[in-house]
Motif scaffolding. Structure first.
Motif, PDB file in Angstrom:
ATOM      1  N   VAL A 131       0.853  -1.186   0.000  1.00  0.00           N
ATOM      2  CA  VAL A 131       0.000   0.000   0.000  1.00  0.00           C
ATOM      3  C   VAL A 131       0.892   1.240   0.000  1.00  0.00           C
ATOM      4  O   VAL A 131       1.758   1.392   0.865  1.00  0.00           O
ATOM      5  N   PHE A 139       1.047   5.076   0.630  1.00  0.00           N
ATOM      6  CA  PHE A 139       0.404   6.231   1.236  1.00  0.00           C
ATOM      7  C   PHE A 139       1.143   7.464   0.719  1.00  0.00           C
ATOM      8  O   PHE A 139       2.235   7.785   1.195  1.00  0.00           O
ATOM      9  N   ALA A 143      -3.031   1.930   8.258  1.00  0.00           N
ATOM     10  CA  ALA A 143      -1.836   1.099   8.080  1.00  0.00           C
ATOM     11  C   ALA A 143      -1.572   0.180   9.262  1.00  0.00           C
ATOM     12  O   ALA A 143      -0.679  -0.671   9.196  1.00  0.00           O
ATOM     13  N   LEU A 150      -1.082  -3.557   8.706  1.00  0.00           N
ATOM     14  CA  LEU A 150      -0.009  -4.022   7.822  1.00  0.00           C
ATOM     15  C   LEU A 150       1.173  -4.556   8.637  1.00  0.00           C
ATOM     16  O   LEU A 150       1.475  -4.065   9.719  1.00  0.00           O
ATOM     17  N   LYS A 196       5.845  -1.302   7.938  1.00  0.00           N
ATOM     18  CA  LYS A 196       5.512   0.070   7.545  1.00  0.00           C
ATOM     19  C   LYS A 196       6.797   0.889   7.483  1.00  0.00           C
ATOM     20  O   LYS A 196       7.551   0.927   8.455  1.00  0.00           O
ATOM     21  N   GLY A 217       3.397  -1.190   4.009  1.00  0.00           N
ATOM     22  CA  GLY A 217       2.919   0.172   3.776  1.00  0.00           C
ATOM     23  C   GLY A 217       4.090   1.112   3.584  1.00  0.00           C
ATOM     24  O   GLY A 217       5.090   1.014   4.309  1.00  0.00           O
TER      25      GLY A 217
END
Length: 246
Positions: A80, A82, A162, A165, A168, A195
């Motif tokens: 993902v 961001f 997040a 996840l 990160k 993330g």
């Protein structure tokens, strides 16, 4: 070979029905004819349907299923991005290239240094365009899914999103050296969700980095040079894909 996406409900045992804007693209842009071959996927599973167009009408295209291929084109890891909202049309480039690199989802984020402010009407218009770019990039790169671009989130909302996840990361110019970055990247194994937080022009404020760390986000460096917002996320994704690609 041209690639198209359909809903699972449009896939039958021996035929697939294509509707919507793809019909016009097949008929009037690509000027395809019955007998030509295409690939189709539902965007929900690691399957590709190798098909032959059987009929083309004003509203739909029917394709006969010749073979079903089990594909490993998608990464095992959910990634993902961001992305802090950038100025002008940089977001479009970021979405296109991130989808090509294998991202699973893109979350536009409004941070303390975000210059762009979208009202509700503009956000809906941009969101539709951004998801259209994601779909085009998915088709071009042979993805089996269309990565979703979500509505804009605040930094706090993005951190909360997040939380589920496994890993990160947040590239930050004051983070430790590349040895830490390499070590963190090498420890990520296929199947773990990741993330990536990227700041807008001007980067993150120190308070935002501190807040992110409280949520388990690890600051990393991408090298000695300062990268633009449209470069940083793509570099991080490329490093991840290098480690996760089987």
């Amino acid at each position: 070979m041209y690639h198209f996406f359909v809903e699972p409900s449009q896939i039958e045992e021996k035929e697939i029905r294509i509707t919507g804007s793809d019909v016009n693209h097949i008929r009037n842009v690509l000027r395809m004819k019955p007998g030509e071959q295409i690939c189709v996927s539902s965007g929900r599973e690691n399957k590709e349907y190798f098909c032959e167009i059987s009929s083309i009408s004003q509203d739909e295209v029917w394709a006969s299923v010749l073979e079903i291929w089990k594909s490993e084109r998608e990464l095992e890891s959910r990634i993902v991005l961001f992305q802090g909202l950038p100025k002008s049309d940089k977001m479009e480039l970021i979405i296109q290239k991130a989808v090509e690199l294998g991202v699973s989802e893109i979350v536009p984020v409004s941070t303390a240094r975000t210059v762009v402010k979208l009202d509700m009407k503009k956000e809906q218009s941009r969101l539709k365009r951004w998801n259209g770019i994601s779909e085009s990039a998915a088709k071009q790169s042979g993805r089996l899914i269309i990565p979703r671009v979500t509505p804009v989130m605040s930094f706090q909302e993005a951190l909360a999103c997040a939380a589920e996840l496994d890993i990160k990361l947040i590239p930050y110019e004051l983070a430790e050296g590349m040895e830490k970055t390499r070590s963190l990247m090498e420890k990520i194994i296929p199947g773990q969700s990741v993330g990536i937080f990227i700041g807008p022009e001007g980067g993150f404020e120190e308070k935002e980095i501190e807040k992110a760390m409280k949520f388990g986000v690890e600051p990393v460096t991408l090298g000695r040079r300062i990268l633009r917002t449209e470069t940083a996320g793509l570099v991080t994704l490329a490093m991840l894909v290098y480690n996760l690609e089987r």
